[in-house]
Design an enzyme around this catalytic site. Structure first.
Site, PDB file in Angstrom:
ATOM      1  N   ASP A  42       0.840  -1.196   0.000  1.00 16.77           N
ATOM      2  CA  ASP A  42       0.000   0.000   0.000  1.00 16.77           C
ATOM      3  C   ASP A  42       0.879   1.252   0.000  1.00 16.77           C
ATOM      4  O   ASP A  42       1.752   1.394   0.854  1.00 16.77           O
ATOM      5  CB  ASP A  42      -0.894  -0.032   1.247  1.00 16.77           C
ATOM      6  CG  ASP A  42      -1.906   1.089   1.286  1.00 16.77           C
ATOM      7  OD1 ASP A  42      -2.322   1.547   0.214  1.00 16.77           O
ATOM      8  OD2 ASP A  42      -2.295   1.493   2.397  1.00 16.77           O
ATOM      9  N   HIS A  58      -7.468   9.671   5.008  1.00 21.52           N
ATOM     10  CA  HIS A  58      -6.908   8.631   5.855  1.00 21.52           C
ATOM     11  C   HIS A  58      -7.193   8.945   7.325  1.00 21.52           C
ATOM     12  O   HIS A  58      -7.099  10.090   7.758  1.00 21.52           O
ATOM     13  CB  HIS A  58      -5.382   8.553   5.667  1.00 21.52           C
ATOM     14  CG  HIS A  58      -4.974   7.969   4.354  1.00 21.52           C
ATOM     15  ND1 HIS A  58      -3.949   8.486   3.587  1.00 21.52           N
ATOM     16  CD2 HIS A  58      -5.451   6.905   3.664  1.00 21.52           C
ATOM     17  CE1 HIS A  58      -3.811   7.764   2.487  1.00 21.52           C
ATOM     18  NE2 HIS A  58      -4.704   6.798   2.512  1.00 21.52           N
ATOM     19  N   GLY A  59      -7.529   7.915   8.089  1.00 20.17           N
ATOM     20  CA  GLY A  59      -7.704   8.090   9.523  1.00 20.17           C
ATOM     21  C   GLY A  59      -9.154   8.226   9.949  1.00 20.17           C
ATOM     22  O   GLY A  59     -10.084   8.043   9.168  1.00 20.17           O
ATOM     23  N   HIS A 100      -9.463   4.730  -1.300  1.00 20.73           N
ATOM     24  CA  HIS A 100      -8.620   4.838  -0.110  1.00 20.73           C
ATOM     25  C   HIS A 100      -9.355   5.644   0.946  1.00 20.73           C
ATOM     26  O   HIS A 100     -10.292   6.392   0.657  1.00 20.73           O
ATOM     27  CB  HIS A 100      -7.291   5.523  -0.461  1.00 20.73           C
ATOM     28  CG  HIS A 100      -6.330   4.633  -1.165  1.00 20.73           C
ATOM     29  ND1 HIS A 100      -5.141   4.224  -0.600  1.00 20.73           N
ATOM     30  CD2 HIS A 100      -6.367   4.052  -2.395  1.00 20.73           C
ATOM     31  CE1 HIS A 100      -4.496   3.433  -1.454  1.00 20.73           C
ATOM     32  NE2 HIS A 100      -5.227   3.322  -2.552  1.00 20.73           N
ATOM     33  N   ASN A 107     -10.125   0.484   1.006  1.00 21.84           N
ATOM     34  CA  ASN A 107      -9.054   0.390   1.989  1.00 21.84           C
ATOM     35  C   ASN A 107      -9.561   0.747   3.386  1.00 21.84           C
ATOM     36  O   ASN A 107     -10.145   1.805   3.588  1.00 21.84           O
ATOM     37  CB  ASN A 107      -7.916   1.340   1.615  1.00 21.84           C
ATOM     38  CG  ASN A 107      -7.101   0.844   0.432  1.00 21.84           C
ATOM     39  OD1 ASN A 107      -7.608   0.107  -0.410  1.00 21.84           O
ATOM     40  ND2 ASN A 107      -5.859   1.251   0.369  1.00 21.84           N
TER      41      ASN A 107
END
Length: 299
Positions: free
Chosen positions: A80, A178-179, A208, A230
């Site tokens: 990744d 992300h997160g 993602h 993801n």
């Protein structure tokens, strides 16, 4: 059953479901993903960020590859956000069957050149390649990073990027990060952008930053044409939340006394994601299609 990403997502695309890519940072998380996949007869992708590979070390993947190969459900072991040809080659030598080269922060033509370089190497040995166009946001709660302002994928650029690089899958930017999102932030995905990209591009699409997004938005994205989602923060958060609870109430120090409940909590999240992606029970399709080996064995 260990296969590459093209083989994994071709079936997902044909049968209109998505496969979760779960970032794995140690043997506990590998257990979570593999056991959840087997318990729910679901395909799954074992995703590993370069910083996670640095942490677990190359030898760890002798175990991971063996575990995946000897399972009755299909797995991909995927790099990744690979950041260079060197990191890609390291992953291949560890037994990964799929890699991502992330040139999303580069100018468009440089992203094409870097991505095509990786494709030219990987195509010869049956390794799938994911590229990325546009940028993923950053909530500040993950090692994977991101940017403060999302650059959405342009559908016309996606068409050109796929044609010039020869990638197998494309990670698109439609508003995720992300997160875990802060409480005062509500993510909103631009489904119109995804629909336009889908009209231009025929290869499997990747989302993602799939953690903490509203279930209805993820479900709609899958319905439109996302084949890989993801997930990292959501299930790791569940694991460590339980871990903190246990450590706050006991003086135990043995791993086999602390981690089993943490693994169970994380598996609940993974199962919920598999339900959302409509992948539960779909491993049987791969077994029915497995009259010939999916991929060559790599030395």
């Amino acid at each position: 059953m260990l296969i590459n990403m093209s083989q994994m997502l071709e079936i997902a695309k044909e049968n209109k479901f998505a496969v979760g890519a779960f970032n794995v940072a140690d043997s506990n998380f590998l257990r979570v993903v593999v056991e959840a996949a087997e318990e729910n007869d679901s395909p799954a992708i074992i995703a590993v960020h370069p910083t996670e590979l640095d942490f677990v070390k190359d030898e760890f993947f002798q175990y991971a590859v063996s575990r995946a190969k000897n399972s009755s459900v299909p797995f991909v072991i995927h790099m990744d956000h690979g950041d260079s040809l060197a990191s890609i080659m390291r992953a291949i030598h560890c037994g990964f069957t799929s890699v991502m080269i992330d040139g999303s922060l580069l100018p468009f033509e440089e992203n094409i050149a870097v991505t095509k370089e990786v494709v030219d190497v990987c195509k010869k040995i049956g390794i799938s390649v994911e590229g990325e166009l546009g940028t993923i946001g950053n909530t500040g709660t993950t090692i994977e990073g991101g940017v403060s302002e999302v650059i959405y994928t342009k559908p016309e650029d996606a068409e050109e990027f796929v044609a010039k690089t020869g990638i197998d899958t494309l990670a698109v930017a439609i508003g995720t990060a992300h997160g875990i999102y802060p409480k005062d932030v509500k993510p909103e995905l631009k489904m119109d952008v995804l629909e336009q990209i889908k009209e231009k591009v025929d290869i499997p699409l990747v989302l993602h930053g799939g953690s903490a997004n509203p279930d209805e938005e993820i479900a709609r994205a899958v319905a439109i044409g996302i084949q890989k989602v993801n997930i990292s923060s959501d299930y790791k958060y569940a694991f460590y939340k339980k871990c903190r609870e246990i450590l706050a109430s006991t003086e135990l120090w043995d791993s086999n006394a602390i981690y089993p409940e943490c693994i169970d909590e994380a598996k609940k999240v993974v199962k919920k994601k598999m339900e959302l992606f409509n992948s539960i029970g779909k491993a049987s399709i791969y077994r029915a299609d497995n009259e010939q080996p999916f991929r060559q064995e790599f030395v």
